[in-house]
Design an enzyme around this catalytic site. Sequence first.
Site, PDB file in Angstrom:
ATOM      1  N   GLY A 128     -64.417  32.403  32.036  1.00  0.00           N
ATOM      2  CA  GLY A 128     -62.986  32.533  32.316  1.00  0.00           C
ATOM      3  C   GLY A 128     -62.386  31.239  32.810  1.00  0.00           C
ATOM      4  N   HIS A 151     -61.705  25.396  26.307  1.00  0.00           N
ATOM      5  CA  HIS A 151     -62.086  26.714  25.761  1.00  0.00           C
ATOM      6  C   HIS A 151     -61.267  27.028  24.510  1.00  0.00           C
ATOM      7  CE1 HIS A 151     -63.032  27.330  30.184  1.00  0.00           C
ATOM      8  NE2 HIS A 151     -64.197  27.617  29.609  1.00  0.00           N
ATOM      9  N   LYS A 203     -69.421  19.334  26.320  1.00  0.00           N
ATOM     10  CA  LYS A 203     -69.267  18.928  27.722  1.00  0.00           C
ATOM     11  C   LYS A 203     -70.527  19.325  28.506  1.00  0.00           C
ATOM     12  CE  LYS A 203     -67.091  18.695  31.844  1.00  0.00           C
ATOM     13  NZ  LYS A 203     -67.545  19.935  32.437  1.00  0.00           N
ATOM     14  N   GLN A 206     -76.838  22.255  28.414  1.00  0.00           N
ATOM     15  CA  GLN A 206     -76.766  23.699  28.157  1.00  0.00           C
ATOM     16  C   GLN A 206     -76.862  23.990  26.652  1.00  0.00           C
ATOM     17  OE1 GLN A 206     -74.041  26.597  30.203  1.00  0.00           O
ATOM     18  NE2 GLN A 206     -72.779  26.289  28.415  1.00  0.00           N
ATOM     19  N   SER A 262     -62.439  20.781  32.695  1.00  0.00           N
ATOM     20  CA  SER A 262     -63.433  21.647  33.324  1.00  0.00           C
ATOM     21  C   SER A 262     -62.693  22.621  34.229  1.00  0.00           C
ATOM     22  CB  SER A 262     -64.382  20.797  34.183  1.00  0.00           C
ATOM     23  OG  SER A 262     -65.043  21.596  35.135  1.00  0.00           O
TER      24      SER A 262
HETATM   25  O1  PAF Z   1     -70.637  27.310  30.017  1.00  0.00           O
HETATM   26  C1  PAF Z   1     -70.359  28.361  30.622  1.00  0.00           C
HETATM   27  O2  PAF Z   1     -69.210  28.643  30.938  1.00  0.00           O
HETATM   28  C2  PAF Z   1     -71.461  29.322  31.022  1.00  0.00           C
HETATM   29  O3  PAF Z   1     -72.610  28.637  31.383  1.00  0.00           O
HETATM   30  C3  PAF Z   1     -71.759  30.367  29.926  1.00  0.00           C
HETATM   31  C4  PAF Z   1     -72.314  29.725  28.659  1.00  0.00           C
HETATM   32  C5  PAF Z   1     -70.501  31.136  29.592  1.00  0.00           C
HETATM   33  C6  PAF Z   1     -72.805  31.358  30.434  1.00  0.00           C
HETATM   34  O4  PAF Z   1     -72.362  32.041  31.563  1.00  0.00           O
END
Ligand code: PAF
Length: 287
Positions: free
Chosen positions: A30, A36, A155, A159, A191
């Site tokens: 969120g 996003h 970014k 991950q 961010s």
């Molecule tokens: O990058 C993020 O916002 C979080 O790490 C994710 C991938 C939604 C997992 O909670």
Amino acid sequence: MLLHTIEEVRAEVKKWRKEGLTVGIVPTMGALHAGHLSLIKKAKQTCDKVVVSDFVNPIQFGPSEDFDKYPRTLDEDVKLCNSEGVDIVFAPSADEMYGEGQRLSNDTLTYVCPPFFYVNTLCGKSRTGHFDGVCTVVLKLFNIVQPDYGFFGQKDAQQVIIIKKMVKDLNVPITIVQCPIVREESGLALSSRNKYLSEEGKKDALVLSKILNNLKTCYSKGIKDVNALKETAYSFLNEKHDLEYLEIVDKDTLEDKKQADDNSIALIACRVEGVRLIDNIYLKEEV
Ligand code: PAF
């Protein structure tokens, strides 16, 4: 459409599948911003139907991290998603995701543990268990939605690399699409945590992108030695910057390098006003 339960999401996706439609997921916590939205736009271009998950995942935060104060803006997020034509916003509670009253620990829950080498470096060094929590929730979301595509931002470079590794190692039938970093005009990478910064802090935070751009310039001028490249960063830092790491590694495997090459990525984590910020740049690619 805003849905809160796994059952409702599954029922909708089942209808789409009967019609032969392709499905994409954009996992988020969120507090949606233009970064996003770029993932959502890419998902809309690629897939017939798009699910955005909006869930501040408790198991990826350490005990001293910002879980409680992490920005929660569901109403605004839903409006933004509606304006982008998102088909489902999935905003479950922690009970819905992990079971009612479930103690959130790997003593009691099944966790996904990415390989030690991938997590014991960069952000993982200071965030023990973080990537276990990320992979666990992401795999759960993949299992709930069963999408064809998953969209993630560069970014969070470590991950994405770890999620790609999980997908490969666990044979998850999904294509991971990595989307470029979105920046403010100033160069600051977007961010959700930028919300914690004052105007002054935002200026100080430009040090991350400045250091990275300078590394790229130095590399293009022929400096390849990683230590020499890292040395160039220190003159940018002052007492307002608490550098956690600056590393140059392989962009696919995270392996350390002594000499940078065209496959190298530079990654930085630095605290400004106590806010932990990360950023990265490919040494070869255009900005
Ligand atoms: O990058 C993020 O916002 C979080 O790490 C994710 C991938 C939604 C997992 O909670």
